[in-house]
Design a protein around this motif. Structure first.
Motif, PDB file in Angstrom:
ATOM      1  N   LEU A  28     -11.684  97.764  32.933  1.00 60.03           N
ATOM      2  CA  LEU A  28     -11.191  97.212  34.197  1.00 60.03           C
ATOM      3  C   LEU A  28     -10.703  95.769  34.068  1.00 60.03           C
ATOM      4  N   TYR A  29     -10.890  95.173  32.908  1.00 59.68           N
ATOM      5  CA  TYR A  29     -10.501  93.781  32.699  1.00 59.68           C
ATOM      6  C   TYR A  29      -8.973  93.659  32.638  1.00 59.68           C
ATOM      7  N   ILE A  30      -8.433  92.710  33.383  1.00 57.02           N
ATOM      8  CA  ILE A  30      -6.991  92.438  33.372  1.00 57.02           C
ATOM      9  C   ILE A  30      -6.779  91.099  32.672  1.00 57.02           C
ATOM     10  N   PRO A  31      -6.256  91.118  31.449  1.00 56.57           N
ATOM     11  CA  PRO A  31      -6.030  89.868  30.723  1.00 56.57           C
ATOM     12  C   PRO A  31      -4.988  88.984  31.408  1.00 56.57           C
ATOM     13  N   VAL A  32      -5.078  87.707  31.148  1.00 56.16           N
ATOM     14  CA  VAL A  32      -4.095  86.760  31.660  1.00 56.16           C
ATOM     15  C   VAL A  32      -2.704  87.199  31.191  1.00 56.16           C
ATOM     16  N   GLY A  33      -1.760  87.198  32.098  1.00 53.03           N
ATOM     17  CA  GLY A  33      -0.393  87.595  31.766  1.00 53.03           C
ATOM     18  C   GLY A  33      -0.105  89.067  31.995  1.00 53.03           C
ATOM     19  N   TYR A  34      -1.124  89.854  32.314  1.00 52.82           N
ATOM     20  CA  TYR A  34      -0.954  91.283  32.580  1.00 52.82           C
ATOM     21  C   TYR A  34      -1.166  91.558  34.061  1.00 52.82           C
ATOM     22  N   LYS A  35      -0.645  92.687  34.529  1.00 55.10           N
ATOM     23  CA  LYS A  35      -0.813  93.081  35.925  1.00 55.10           C
ATOM     24  C   LYS A  35      -1.745  94.279  36.092  1.00 55.10           C
ATOM     25  N   ASN A  36      -2.185  94.818  34.967  1.00 57.04           N
ATOM     26  CA  ASN A  36      -3.033  95.995  35.057  1.00 57.04           C
ATOM     27  C   ASN A  36      -4.024  96.022  33.900  1.00 57.04           C
ATOM     28  N   ASN A  37      -4.800  97.081  33.843  1.00 61.71           N
ATOM     29  CA  ASN A  37      -5.852  97.195  32.839  1.00 61.71           C
ATOM     30  C   ASN A  37      -5.763  98.560  32.146  1.00 61.71           C
ATOM     31  N   ILE A  38      -6.668  98.792  31.229  1.00 66.49           N
ATOM     32  CA  ILE A  38      -6.667 100.054  30.477  1.00 66.49           C
ATOM     33  C   ILE A  38      -6.898 101.226  31.413  1.00 66.49           C
ATOM     34  N   PHE A  39      -7.876 101.093  32.306  1.00 68.19           N
ATOM     35  CA  PHE A  39      -8.173 102.185  33.240  1.00 68.19           C
ATOM     36  C   PHE A  39      -6.937 102.543  34.051  1.00 68.19           C
ATOM     37  N   TRP A  40      -6.257 101.531  34.600  1.00 63.80           N
ATOM     38  CA  TRP A  40      -5.070 101.789  35.422  1.00 63.80           C
ATOM     39  C   TRP A  40      -4.006 102.540  34.613  1.00 63.80           C
ATOM     40  N   ASN A  41      -3.757 102.121  33.389  1.00 67.97           N
ATOM     41  CA  ASN A  41      -2.744 102.792  32.565  1.00 67.97           C
ATOM     42  C   ASN A  41      -3.078 104.254  32.345  1.00 67.97           C
ATOM     43  N   ALA A  42      -4.343 104.554  32.084  1.00 65.41           N
ATOM     44  CA  ALA A  42      -4.758 105.941  31.873  1.00 65.41           C
ATOM     45  C   ALA A  42      -4.623 106.751  33.161  1.00 65.41           C
ATOM     46  N   ALA A  43      -5.014 106.158  34.285  1.00 65.52           N
ATOM     47  CA  ALA A  43      -4.895 106.855  35.567  1.00 65.52           C
ATOM     48  C   ALA A  43      -3.431 106.997  35.977  1.00 65.52           C
ATOM     49  N   HIS A  44      -2.632 105.995  35.673  1.00 66.43           N
ATOM     50  CA  HIS A  44      -1.207 106.019  36.025  1.00 66.43           C
ATOM     51  C   HIS A  44      -0.473 107.152  35.309  1.00 66.43           C
ATOM     52  N   VAL A  45      -0.781 107.390  34.035  1.00 60.54           N
ATOM     53  CA  VAL A  45      -0.082 108.483  33.341  1.00 60.54           C
ATOM     54  C   VAL A  45      -0.425 109.822  33.975  1.00 60.54           C
ATOM     55  N   LEU A  46      -1.670 109.982  34.422  1.00 60.91           N
ATOM     56  CA  LEU A  46      -2.063 111.219  35.096  1.00 60.91           C
ATOM     57  C   LEU A  46      -1.330 111.360  36.424  1.00 60.91           C
ATOM     58  N   ALA A  47      -1.287 110.277  37.207  1.00 65.78           N
ATOM     59  CA  ALA A  47      -0.591 110.323  38.499  1.00 65.78           C
ATOM     60  C   ALA A  47       0.881 110.662  38.307  1.00 65.78           C
ATOM     61  N   THR A  48       1.527 110.022  37.356  1.00 68.00           N
ATOM     62  CA  THR A  48       2.947 110.267  37.110  1.00 68.00           C
ATOM     63  C   THR A  48       3.182 111.693  36.646  1.00 68.00           C
ATOM     64  N   GLN A  49       2.340 112.170  35.746  1.00 69.48           N
ATOM     65  CA  GLN A  49       2.474 113.545  35.249  1.00 69.48           C
ATOM     66  C   GLN A  49       2.363 114.545  36.400  1.00 69.48           C
ATOM     67  N   GLN A  50       1.432 114.320  37.284  1.00 72.18           N
ATOM     68  CA  GLN A  50       1.268 115.223  38.423  1.00 72.18           C
ATOM     69  C   GLN A  50       2.489 115.182  39.349  1.00 72.18           C
ATOM     70  N   LEU A  51       3.012 113.994  39.571  1.00 68.26           N
ATOM     71  CA  LEU A  51       4.195 113.865  40.433  1.00 68.26           C
ATOM     72  C   LEU A  51       5.408 114.563  39.839  1.00 68.26           C
TER      73      LEU A  51
END
Length: 153
Positions: A28-51
């Motif tokens: 869940l950590y969002i590094p400086v300079g980023y807008k998202n985290n590892i969890f979001w990226n993994a969840a985002h690919v699932l959401a996009t795939q479903q759409l």
């Protein structure tokens, strides 16, 4: 087309491995300079795939609309996920390629509404969507690998 679903399984396996190697706090950590985290990226690919595989074929998605709203394109990472959310995400990342394969073979995904992607690629059928989705998921796997190098703990 089945080989592309095999590729999806391989990309997903790498994403799941990354999820399994980190604590929830790290995911869940969002590094400086980023807008998202590892969890979001993994969840985002699932959401996009479903759409692009289910919503655009007018089939019922395997995730609920609230999940889509939180992780679709244009959203950003947050730190509100729980261990239970992580377990469910991993389970869905594992199971949805298998369901995609079954639904593709049963020709449930043959009706397709066109989509112009952010890369300017027009998806006109489920085959286009399956191939494009692999590109998209591999790109987000790259983001995950970059993010993990920027976790300070």
């Amino acid at each position: 087309m089945e080989e592309h679903i095999i590729y999806l399984n391989k990309i997903r396996r790498q994403i799941i491995d990354e999820l399994s190697q980190h604590t929830l706090e790290q995911l869940l950590y969002i590094p400086v300079g980023y807008k998202n985290n590892i969890f979001w990226n993994a969840a985002h690919v699932l959401a996009t795939q479903q759409l692009i595989h289910y919503y655009l074929t007018e089939n019922r998605m395997l995730v609920d609309l609230e999940f889509i709203k939180v992780y679709k394109k244009g959203t950003f990472g947050n730190n509100e996920a729980t261990e239970s959310d992580l377990e469910e995400l991993i389970e869905l990342l594992e199971s949805t390629p298998m369901q995609l394969h079954k639904d593709y073979r049963a020709e449930k995904l043959s009706r397709y509404r066109k989509l112009q992607t952010f890369l300017g690629i027009e998806l006109t059928n489920i085959e286009d969507a399956i191939i494009y989705n692999n590109i998209h998921e591999a790109m987000h796997l790259g983001y995950i690998l970059s993010l993990k190098k920027n976790i300070p703990f």
